[in-house]
Each structure stands twice: as C-alpha cells, then as structure tokens.
Design an enzyme around this catalytic site. Structure first.
Site, PDB file in Angstrom:
ATOM      1  N   TYR A 154       8.241   3.262  58.033  1.00  0.00           N
ATOM      2  CA  TYR A 154       6.902   2.777  57.698  1.00  0.00           C
ATOM      3  C   TYR A 154       6.806   1.252  57.787  1.00  0.00           C
ATOM      4  CZ  TYR A 154       2.331   3.924  55.644  1.00  0.00           C
ATOM      5  OH  TYR A 154       0.995   4.134  55.441  1.00  0.00           O
ATOM      6  N   LYS A 161       0.205  -1.662  52.891  1.00  0.00           N
ATOM      7  CA  LYS A 161      -0.316  -0.794  51.831  1.00  0.00           C
ATOM      8  C   LYS A 161      -0.091  -1.430  50.451  1.00  0.00           C
ATOM      9  CE  LYS A 161      -1.889   2.669  54.261  1.00  0.00           C
ATOM     10  NZ  LYS A 161      -3.352   2.903  54.348  1.00  0.00           N
TER      11      LYS A 161
END
Length: 255
Positions: A154, A161
């Site tokens: 990720y 995020k």
C-alpha cells in the site's frame, strides 16, 4: 419514511457498479435522497452511464478535485440541480504506480505529492467548495483504509490515507461550529477499480475473512455503503471526527 428523506447529496467517485460510491448513491436514493454525481475528463461518460443504472437517473456535474477552477465552480454547478446540500461523499483516491507495490523507498516527491493531493487534500478542497450549499446538520463522509498500519504494497497510499484521516479530524474541528459533521468509514478490502490497480492487492485481502470475527466478503461493497448512508443521516447528530470501521471486526483483532 426513508433514512434520508428530503436530503440532497453530492457523491463523488461513481465509476463502476462495483464501486462503494455507486452503492452509496443507490442506497441513498432508496432511502429518499436526491443525488448529484461528479466526474471529469474521460471518466465523465462512464459516470453518466452509471447514473442511468441507479434507481433514479442522477445528474452528473464536472469536477476534478485538483482543479481550482472546477472547485470554484462546484457550488454553481450543483446549484443547477439542487438548492442546497445535506451531505457530501468523498470517494476519491489515486496514486501513481511508482509509489505502490513495494516501491516506498524509491518513490519520488512529485508522484507522492500527486497521491497526497488527490487522496487527502481533496477532502478539504471538496468540503470547502461545497460549504456554500451546506447548512447546519449537513454531513461530510469520506472513505479510508485503516491508516494505523503499514500494509503490504500500500506504501504511499497508506501515508495518504493517514493524511486523509487527519484532514477529517481538522474538518470536524473547523466545520463543527457551523453544524457540519465530518467522518470517515474505514472499509475492509473491497475489489473496487481503485483496489485492483494496486500491484499485489491480493496480499492485503488474503486471509482477511478468516481473521475477521464476522467474516468479510471482498466482493460486497454494500456493508460499507450502508455505514456511509447512516453517517449522512440524522441518526448521528453528535458524531464528528470519527473513523467508523466496517471491516468484519478485523481492526479489533489485528493480524
């Protein structure tokens, strides 16, 4: 009576029937809301096609969240369809391939900046652009993927995020005096278009259902969409700055 009777909502990020945003728009309409969608560029026609698959065809306005011109024009464009907004859904995220898939140490600033701009700063930009149409009791809801952990592959999207989650808290602080709430829903892995463009995404989703106390279906975006709809409703009048986990309980037990 529906949960969202009489409410007007702006929903970003509707690109496929499998997207969380599409199911938010569908459920919102089923619960009595009027929905306006946004899209831009080559994606505009795709979103327009998706709008026709909703229970009621939704109007689609042009919005690139990185365009100051589009943001400045947003209130006017949305105002062509509704006289106010009771809710805004931020379902926007993008990171170049160069900052994903195990390339954390190699990523350059320009591509990292793109990820942060589109995936985090855009929440503030969207909320500010929509603010002229929002009054007391309105709600801004975004989508995140639990940023407390360093997930496999990720990489800089995980950092984005984390920035998104911080942005939501500051929005809650600054919009609260106006009576506007700001919350996020942290979904478990769902096979959306965005997810499938992350190299090695299967490393994240692998075994999630087995470890989540309630189990988890990566092909089902509806549980997440229901949480978004609930936060858009009047049933959370004193909840802001929150991250609601919809992941089968995975976050409670970890890996």
């Amino acid at each position: 009576m529906g949960l969202l009777d009489g409410k007007n909502l702006l929903v970003t990020g509707v690109l496929t029937e499998g997207s969380i945003a599409f199911h938010v728009a569908r459920l919102a309409q089923e619960q009595g809301a009027r929905v306006v969608l946004t899209s831009f560029g080559r994606q505009l026609r795709i979103t327009q096609a998706m709008a026709r698959r909703l229970p009621v065809e939704a109007p689609v306005g042009e919005l690139d969240v990185t365009s100051t011109g589009d943001l400045a024009a947003l209130a006017g464009r949305v105002g062509e369809h509704v006289d106010r907004l009771d809710g805004v859904v931020h379902s926007v995220g993008f990171a170049p391939q160069s900052v994903l898939g195990g390339r954390f140490l190699e990523a350059g600033w320009e591509d990292v900046a793109t990820a942060l701009h589109v995936s985090a700063y855009s929440l503030q930009a969207l909320a500010v652009a929509a603010a002229p149409l929002m009054g007391r009791g309105s709600s801004v809801v975004g989508l995140t993927f639990d940023a407390r952990y360093a997930w496999p592959v990720y990489d800089w999207m995980g950092v984005a995020k984390a920035a998104l989650e911080a942005t939501s808290r500051y929005l809650a602080r600054d919009l609260g005096p106006r009576g506007v709430r700001a919350n996020l829903v942290a979904a478990g892995p769902v096979r959306t278009t965005a997810a499938t463009h992350i190299p090695g995404f299967e490393e994240i989703e692998s075994g999630w259902s087995a470890r989540a106390p309630l189990g988890w279906d990566v092909r089902d975006p509806e549980p997440t969409a229901r949480a978004v709809v609930a936060l858009l409703s009047d049933w959370f009048p004193a909840t802001t700055g929150e991250v609601v986990h919809v992941d089968g309980g995975f976050h409670a037990v970890g890996t």
